[in-house]
Motif scaffolding. Sequence first.
Motif, PDB file in Angstrom:
ATOM      1  N   LEU A   1       0.827  -1.210   0.000  1.00 50.59           N
ATOM      2  CA  LEU A   1       0.000   0.000   0.000  1.00 50.59           C
ATOM      3  C   LEU A   1       0.863   1.263   0.000  1.00 50.59           C
ATOM      4  O   LEU A   1       0.680   2.165  -0.842  1.00 50.59           O
ATOM      5  CB  LEU A   1      -0.920  -0.002   1.223  1.00 50.59           C
ATOM      6  CG  LEU A   1      -1.753   1.275   1.433  1.00 50.59           C
ATOM      7  CD1 LEU A   1      -2.725   1.482   0.271  1.00 50.59           C
ATOM      8  CD2 LEU A   1      -2.510   1.204   2.761  1.00 50.59           C
ATOM      9  N   PHE A   2       1.797   1.344   0.928  1.00 42.52           N
ATOM     10  CA  PHE A   2       2.560   2.575   1.104  1.00 42.52           C
ATOM     11  C   PHE A   2       3.572   2.811  -0.031  1.00 42.52           C
ATOM     12  O   PHE A   2       3.797   3.945  -0.422  1.00 42.52           O
ATOM     13  CB  PHE A   2       3.310   2.557   2.439  1.00 42.52           C
ATOM     14  CG  PHE A   2       2.410   2.693   3.649  1.00 42.52           C
ATOM     15  CD1 PHE A   2       1.100   3.108   3.517  1.00 42.52           C
ATOM     16  CD2 PHE A   2       2.880   2.399   4.905  1.00 42.52           C
ATOM     17  CE1 PHE A   2       0.272   3.235   4.618  1.00 42.52           C
ATOM     18  CE2 PHE A   2       2.071   2.531   6.024  1.00 42.52           C
ATOM     19  CZ  PHE A   2       0.756   2.937   5.882  1.00 42.52           C
ATOM     20  N   VAL A   3       4.185   1.733  -0.523  1.00 39.07           N
ATOM     21  CA  VAL A   3       5.247   1.892  -1.519  1.00 39.07           C
ATOM     22  C   VAL A   3       4.697   1.900  -2.940  1.00 39.07           C
ATOM     23  O   VAL A   3       5.006   2.794  -3.740  1.00 39.07           O
ATOM     24  CB  VAL A   3       6.325   0.794  -1.368  1.00 39.07           C
ATOM     25  CG1 VAL A   3       7.418   0.958  -2.425  1.00 39.07           C
ATOM     26  CG2 VAL A   3       6.938   0.842   0.031  1.00 39.07           C
ATOM     27  N   LEU A   4       3.862   0.922  -3.267  1.00 37.57           N
ATOM     28  CA  LEU A   4       3.413   0.791  -4.649  1.00 37.57           C
ATOM     29  C   LEU A   4       2.173   1.620  -4.969  1.00 37.57           C
ATOM     30  O   LEU A   4       1.995   2.039  -6.119  1.00 37.57           O
ATOM     31  CB  LEU A   4       3.143  -0.689  -4.961  1.00 37.57           C
ATOM     32  CG  LEU A   4       4.351  -1.637  -4.784  1.00 37.57           C
ATOM     33  CD1 LEU A   4       3.974  -3.050  -5.203  1.00 37.57           C
ATOM     34  CD2 LEU A   4       5.551  -1.144  -5.576  1.00 37.57           C
ATOM     35  N   VAL A   5       1.318   1.852  -3.971  1.00 34.40           N
ATOM     36  CA  VAL A   5       0.086   2.621  -4.225  1.00 34.40           C
ATOM     37  C   VAL A   5       0.274   4.087  -3.846  1.00 34.40           C
ATOM     38  O   VAL A   5       0.023   4.989  -4.654  1.00 34.40           O
ATOM     39  CB  VAL A   5      -1.110   2.012  -3.458  1.00 34.40           C
ATOM     40  CG1 VAL A   5      -2.369   2.851  -3.695  1.00 34.40           C
ATOM     41  CG2 VAL A   5      -1.343   0.570  -3.882  1.00 34.40           C
ATOM     42  N   LEU A   6       0.721   4.337  -2.622  1.00 37.04           N
ATOM     43  CA  LEU A   6       0.876   5.719  -2.145  1.00 37.04           C
ATOM     44  C   LEU A   6       2.229   6.323  -2.503  1.00 37.04           C
ATOM     45  O   LEU A   6       2.451   7.505  -2.247  1.00 37.04           O
ATOM     46  CB  LEU A   6       0.657   5.768  -0.629  1.00 37.04           C
ATOM     47  CG  LEU A   6      -0.710   5.266  -0.133  1.00 37.04           C
ATOM     48  CD1 LEU A   6      -0.802   5.379   1.387  1.00 37.04           C
ATOM     49  CD2 LEU A   6      -1.838   6.054  -0.797  1.00 37.04           C
ATOM     50  N   GLU A   7       3.132   5.478  -3.031  1.00 35.27           N
ATOM     51  CA  GLU A   7       4.450   5.933  -3.497  1.00 35.27           C
ATOM     52  C   GLU A   7       5.241   6.655  -2.393  1.00 35.27           C
ATOM     53  O   GLU A   7       5.833   7.710  -2.608  1.00 35.27           O
ATOM     54  CB  GLU A   7       4.300   6.835  -4.732  1.00 35.27           C
ATOM     55  CG  GLU A   7       3.649   6.118  -5.907  1.00 35.27           C
ATOM     56  CD  GLU A   7       3.548   6.998  -7.147  1.00 35.27           C
ATOM     57  OE1 GLU A   7       3.821   8.208  -7.044  1.00 35.27           O
ATOM     58  OE2 GLU A   7       3.205   6.460  -8.221  1.00 35.27           O
TER      59      GLU A   7
END
Length: 438
Positions: free
Chosen positions: A181-187
């Motif tokens: 979530l944090f790395v791939l979606v929210l960058e």
Amino acid sequence: MHDLRSAEITHKRVLGIAIPIVVSNATIPVLGAVDTAVVGQLGTAAPIGAVGIGSIIVTTVYWLFGFLRMGISGMTSQARGRSDTAEISALICRSLVFGFAVGLFLVAMKVPITRAAFMISPASQDVESLAGNYTSIRFFSAPAAIAIYGITGWLIAQERTRSVLLLQIWMNGLNIALDFLFVLVLERGVAGVAEATLIAEWSGLALGIWICRDGIANGAWRNFPQIFDFAKIKRMATINADIMIRSAILEVAFLSFLFYGASFGDVTLAANQVLLQFLHITAYALDGFAFAAEALVGLAIGARTRLALRRAVILASFWSVIMVLLLSSVFLIAGPYIIDLMAKSQEVRTESRQYYLWIVAGPLTGVAAWLLDGIFVGAMRTRDMRNAMLLALIAYGISAWVFVEPLENNGLWLSLMIFNLSRGIALGIRYLDLERMQ
């Protein structure tokens, strides 16, 4: 528990403690692989290096306080044997207080700790900047991470290893989901990986406290004279100091192994690093039976029942030997293929195969040391553990001095096998005294 009978300690009971720990340990490498994989999607090398170095800094500092798990496990299992419910409850509260105190200290020291780490092992400016951001976030989980050591030890001592498995699966599963979530979606990049672990560890603490609510909700947390009993805190400090010294000596031995290996060149260093993973796998697999020994030996000693002590040792030893024979057989047959999966470089593969028979011998030479560690934790004979580790380090140093020059890397691996054998022999000799004390 004072009438504990040896017949109550069965194969089923030993396996019931051990198997959830083995499964729990199997989830640990998965989290590291996911952390690396998600930052690998960012397309540059710096984030991968930053997460790797930052994670090593934080986990190494936390690991220095891993003695809390062993200390709480041994003391709680003996309190169970004495049927001392007040002390059992006080121990979980005491471990939480200790975890929070140490954790807050680490939060305050996070900047100098990170700077000192980079002074010892410098990296590129980009990596150091990203890793500094990572550690500045991760260290805020220190109170939770250290307290969880105590919770884990308390649960193991009560043979509640399914709860330990639940706790591990929850934290690692949430961590993995938040990574994506944090790395791939929210960058969020490297910071996102750190934030995922921060949330997972604090949520793990909340779950752990809920799991241990029977030891806290009975009003034990208000029993300050019991929790802060000076004599018991002093004993806890002595026990934990011995374990900390023992763990530091173990770290010195493995670091020196890596430094020695580096003197033979980058390819040999890489090959040794690959082969050491087999020993880590062995340690994870044997942890379950060592933890079973901790719980059952401590219980028997608290109840002062020699027959139960012997049966706990015999059954834990039986299953440990079964496990190492299985591991050594798998390593013998599949070792070269596993090496090929772990290393892409043909040079590293070729070099690793030259020495892979040492990892076949590794489980066999180390089984006594790993199991006896669990037995002596349960017995709270931590001074013997410290002294045995020191003697083993001396034997390792002498072996390296004698064998490394003529045999080179084979001599280094031989020295490591002697180190593990020496630990087992030293503790085995002291075990006879342990039984006589009962």
